[in-house]
Design a protein around this motif. Structure first.
Motif, PDB file in Angstrom:
ATOM      1  N   UNK A 295       4.018  99.414  74.262  1.00 25.26           N
ATOM      2  CA  UNK A 295       4.784  98.991  75.445  1.00 25.26           C
ATOM      3  C   UNK A 295       6.197  99.569  75.401  1.00 25.26           C
ATOM      4  N   UNK A 296       6.786  99.581  74.192  1.00 27.58           N
ATOM      5  CA  UNK A 296       8.157 100.085  74.037  1.00 27.58           C
ATOM      6  C   UNK A 296       8.259 101.568  74.409  1.00 27.58           C
ATOM      7  N   UNK A 297       7.253 102.362  74.041  1.00 25.64           N
ATOM      8  CA  UNK A 297       7.295 103.785  74.395  1.00 25.64           C
ATOM      9  C   UNK A 297       7.244 103.973  75.909  1.00 25.64           C
ATOM     10  N   UNK A 298       6.456 103.157  76.583  1.00 22.33           N
ATOM     11  CA  UNK A 298       6.356 103.242  78.050  1.00 22.33           C
ATOM     12  C   UNK A 298       7.698 102.882  78.695  1.00 22.33           C
ATOM     13  N   UNK A 299       8.332 101.824  78.199  1.00 25.16           N
ATOM     14  CA  UNK A 299       9.644 101.425  78.719  1.00 25.16           C
ATOM     15  C   UNK A 299      10.669 102.540  78.541  1.00 25.16           C
ATOM     16  N   UNK A 300      10.638 103.176  77.372  1.00 29.76           N
ATOM     17  CA  UNK A 300      11.587 104.251  77.094  1.00 29.76           C
ATOM     18  C   UNK A 300      11.405 105.427  78.033  1.00 29.76           C
ATOM     19  N   UNK A 301      10.164 105.860  78.223  1.00 26.25           N
ATOM     20  CA  UNK A 301       9.892 106.996  79.109  1.00 26.25           C
ATOM     21  C   UNK A 301      10.278 106.650  80.548  1.00 26.25           C
ATOM     22  N   UNK A 302       9.952 105.435  80.981  1.00 28.79           N
ATOM     23  CA  UNK A 302      10.312 105.011  82.343  1.00 28.79           C
ATOM     24  C   UNK A 302      11.827 105.025  82.535  1.00 28.79           C
ATOM     25  N   UNK A 303      12.563 104.528  81.536  1.00 26.45           N
ATOM     26  CA  UNK A 303      14.018 104.524  81.616  1.00 26.45           C
ATOM     27  C   UNK A 303      14.594 105.932  81.698  1.00 26.45           C
ATOM     28  N   UNK A 304      14.037 106.847  80.915  1.00 27.62           N
ATOM     29  CA  UNK A 304      14.508 108.234  80.917  1.00 27.62           C
ATOM     30  C   UNK A 304      14.236 108.918  82.254  1.00 27.62           C
ATOM     31  N   UNK A 305      13.073 108.664  82.840  1.00 32.64           N
ATOM     32  CA  UNK A 305      12.759 109.261  84.131  1.00 32.64           C
ATOM     33  C   UNK A 305      13.678 108.720  85.227  1.00 32.64           C
ATOM     34  N   UNK A 319      21.626 101.715  85.695  1.00 31.32           N
ATOM     35  CA  UNK A 319      21.609 100.499  84.882  1.00 31.32           C
ATOM     36  C   UNK A 319      20.185 100.096  84.496  1.00 31.32           C
ATOM     37  N   UNK A 320      19.247 100.237  85.422  1.00 35.52           N
ATOM     38  CA  UNK A 320      17.845  99.912  85.094  1.00 35.52           C
ATOM     39  C   UNK A 320      17.329 100.880  84.033  1.00 35.52           C
ATOM     40  N   UNK A 321      17.705 102.156  84.173  1.00 33.28           N
ATOM     41  CA  UNK A 321      17.270 103.159  83.206  1.00 33.28           C
ATOM     42  C   UNK A 321      17.777 102.882  81.803  1.00 33.28           C
ATOM     43  N   UNK A 322      19.094 102.599  81.663  1.00 34.67           N
ATOM     44  CA  UNK A 322      19.620 102.356  80.319  1.00 34.67           C
ATOM     45  C   UNK A 322      19.128 101.011  79.768  1.00 34.67           C
ATOM     46  N   UNK A 323      18.789 100.063  80.674  1.00 33.19           N
ATOM     47  CA  UNK A 323      18.205  98.797  80.206  1.00 33.19           C
ATOM     48  C   UNK A 323      16.842  99.056  79.573  1.00 33.19           C
ATOM     49  N   UNK A 324      16.030  99.899  80.222  1.00 36.80           N
ATOM     50  CA  UNK A 324      14.713 100.233  79.670  1.00 36.80           C
ATOM     51  C   UNK A 324      14.819 100.961  78.346  1.00 36.80           C
ATOM     52  N   UNK A 325      15.759 101.891  78.249  1.00 39.00           N
ATOM     53  CA  UNK A 325      15.956 102.624  76.997  1.00 39.00           C
ATOM     54  C   UNK A 325      16.461 101.689  75.906  1.00 39.00           C
ATOM     55  N   UNK A 326      17.384 100.783  76.260  1.00 41.53           N
ATOM     56  CA  UNK A 326      17.898  99.816  75.288  1.00 41.53           C
ATOM     57  C   UNK A 326      16.804  98.903  74.756  1.00 41.53           C
ATOM     58  N   UNK A 327      15.955  98.402  75.663  1.00 43.61           N
ATOM     59  CA  UNK A 327      14.845  97.541  75.240  1.00 43.61           C
ATOM     60  C   UNK A 327      13.874  98.302  74.344  1.00 43.61           C
ATOM     61  N   UNK A 328      13.585  99.547  74.708  1.00 40.33           N
ATOM     62  CA  UNK A 328      12.654 100.367  73.931  1.00 40.33           C
ATOM     63  C   UNK A 328      13.183 100.625  72.525  1.00 40.33           C
ATOM     64  N   UNK A 329      14.430 101.091  72.451  1.00 43.37           N
ATOM     65  CA  UNK A 329      15.027 101.384  71.153  1.00 43.37           C
ATOM     66  C   UNK A 329      15.132 100.117  70.303  1.00 43.37           C
ATOM     67  N   UNK A 330      15.576  99.025  70.913  1.00 45.68           N
ATOM     68  CA  UNK A 330      15.675  97.763  70.192  1.00 45.68           C
ATOM     69  C   UNK A 330      14.330  97.302  69.654  1.00 45.68           C
ATOM     70  N   UNK A 331      13.272  97.560  70.436  1.00 46.84           N
ATOM     71  CA  UNK A 331      11.923  97.160  70.001  1.00 46.84           C
ATOM     72  C   UNK A 331      11.536  97.870  68.712  1.00 46.84           C
TER      73      UNK A 331
END
Length: 413
Positions: A295-305, A319-331
């Motif tokens: 799930x974390x990898x999907x969040x990261x890719x979505x945030x980057x796109x 803001x939504x993008x960096x939130x997704x990347x933050x959640x992914x990295x934190x995971x």
């Protein structure tokens, strides 16, 4: 004190230790003032870019003492190891306050502080993991989240000290405080007995999916799944390390934010990073580590796109993008200590996780380097987001490669 209570004391001590260690994220606060001080002292013109080597060294040497300190921790317990690491952290910070050149800062902050940080962080997290086999995901999330929260809590404190005095004085004050806190907490850290099992808890079958007998580092390196996990850590952390290193610049140059708004963006990223560590750790205890990382990898890719398609004034998608990347990295940061212990056993996890941490160190080097190089050539960040998204997609594939190897092992093939 019985072990049921002692493990919670160990966790609290670890949180205070990691909050201090999160000060590495405050380097940028020290850097600008320190550049001014060194310029005036030496009669030369220095910028924060000239001091970047100090931060790079501090981040790069950590895995060395995570591994060696982990060996001492597994053999002799955390008390002495964290005491030694705390002395290095405090003395490194204090000595940085007396530095009169970039070279001296490389030694005092980059080497002494950086090596002390690696030794202390790895030992503190691994010691907690051993006491909480029933909550590995959650505890890994909490301990690493506190480390990440250092980037939210400490900057205003250090900024205030710097504004009232100077960077050298701030180094000395903060160093003394850290010396007292970390060394004091070291006496509360305990070695978890090898046969410890929380009352009323039995290991679920899911924790045995990788055949988690206690492997030492040599045995771990002989397993194919280790290399899959190492690559997955690098791919999963790539986007976070890349964007965190340049979040303020991206906000200003790509979206057109003011300096104040850009600093807010950095704080938003830090909050989601810390939140992701706890939420993913808790989720991984329920649905499994590898499912959470998928799930974390999907969040990261979505945030980057989302960042790729963000332009001038695109505050919402940014803001939504960096939130997704933050959640992914934190995971990834929250799950991997427990993930490593599940796979290779808790007994030698201090050393094993230190070696696994090399995957993060690789992401920490190549991620920011790729972004700087691409921006220098293109004058834009778009291609860097696509490169990171490719790494994230590779991480998604690797989660299924991991399943292949563990299922193969379960079938005895």
């Amino acid at each position: 004190m019985n072990l049921a209570k002692k493990r919670w004391v160990t966790l609290i001590a670890c949180c205070f230790i990691n909050l201090c260690l999160g000060s590495i994220y405050v380097w940028s606060v020290f850097a600008s003032s320190m550049a001014e001080f060194l310029s005036a002292h030496n009669g030369v013109s220095l910028t924060t870019a000239d001091l970047a080597i100090v931060y790079t060294v501090a981040n790069s040497v950590g895995p060395i003492t995570m591994i060696t300190g982990g060996w001492f921790n597994d053999k002799f317990g955390p008390k002495k190891v964290i005491l030694a690491g705390g002395l290095m952290v405090g003395i490194g910070m204090i000595a940085s306050g007396f530095a009169t050149s970039v070279g001296m800062l490389v030694v005092t902050y980059g080497l002494i502080f950086g090596l002390g940080l690696g030794m202390t962080y790895g030992t503190a997290v691994s010691s907690c993991m051993k006491f909480f086999p029933d909550k590995r995901g959650l505890i890994g999330g909490i301990t690493t989240a506190i480390y990440g929260l250092g980037s939210v809590i400490l900057p205003p404190v250090v900024t205030l000290i710097v504004s009232k005095s100077s960077a050298p004085t701030a180094f000395k004050i903060v160093g003394i405080a850290f010396l007292i806190i970390i060394c004091g907490c070291s006496f509360l850290m305990e070695q978890c007995p090898a046969d410890f099992k929380p009352e009323g808890w039995n290991p679920p079958a899911a924790m045995k999916q990788g055949g988690a007998e206690n492997k030492n580092w040599k045995e771990m390196l002989k397993t194919p799944v280790f290399y899959v996990m190492l690559l997955l850590f690098t791919c999963g952390a790539f986007s976070g390390m890349m964007v965190i290193s340049q979040a303020s610049a991206v906000a200003a140059n790509m979206v057109g934010m003011t300096a104040v708004m850009a600093s807010t963006a950095v704080s938003v990223l830090a909050v989601f990073n810390a939140s992701g560590r706890i939420l993913a750790g808790l989720l991984s205890d329920r649905i499994g580590r590898i499912s959470t990382l998928t799930i974390a990898t999907v969040l990261g890719v979505a945030g980057l796109l989302l960042l790729y398609f963000t332009g001038e004034g695109g505050y919402v998608t940014f803001y939504i993008g960096i939130a997704g990347i933050g959640l992914s990295f934190g995971s990834f940061m929250g799950v991997y200590p427990g993930f490593t212990a599940d796979q290779f056993g808790a007994k030698n996890n201090s050393v094993n996780y230190g070696i696994m941490f090399i995957g993060l160190a690789a992401a920490g080097y190549f991620g920011p380097s790729a972004m700087r190089s691409i921006y220098r050539v293109d004058g834009a960040y778009g291609r860097a987001f696509l490169v990171a998204a490719a790494f994230g997609a590779a991480g998604f594939v690797l989660t299924f490669v991991y399943r292949f190897f563990t299922n193969k092992r379960k079938r005895g093939i």
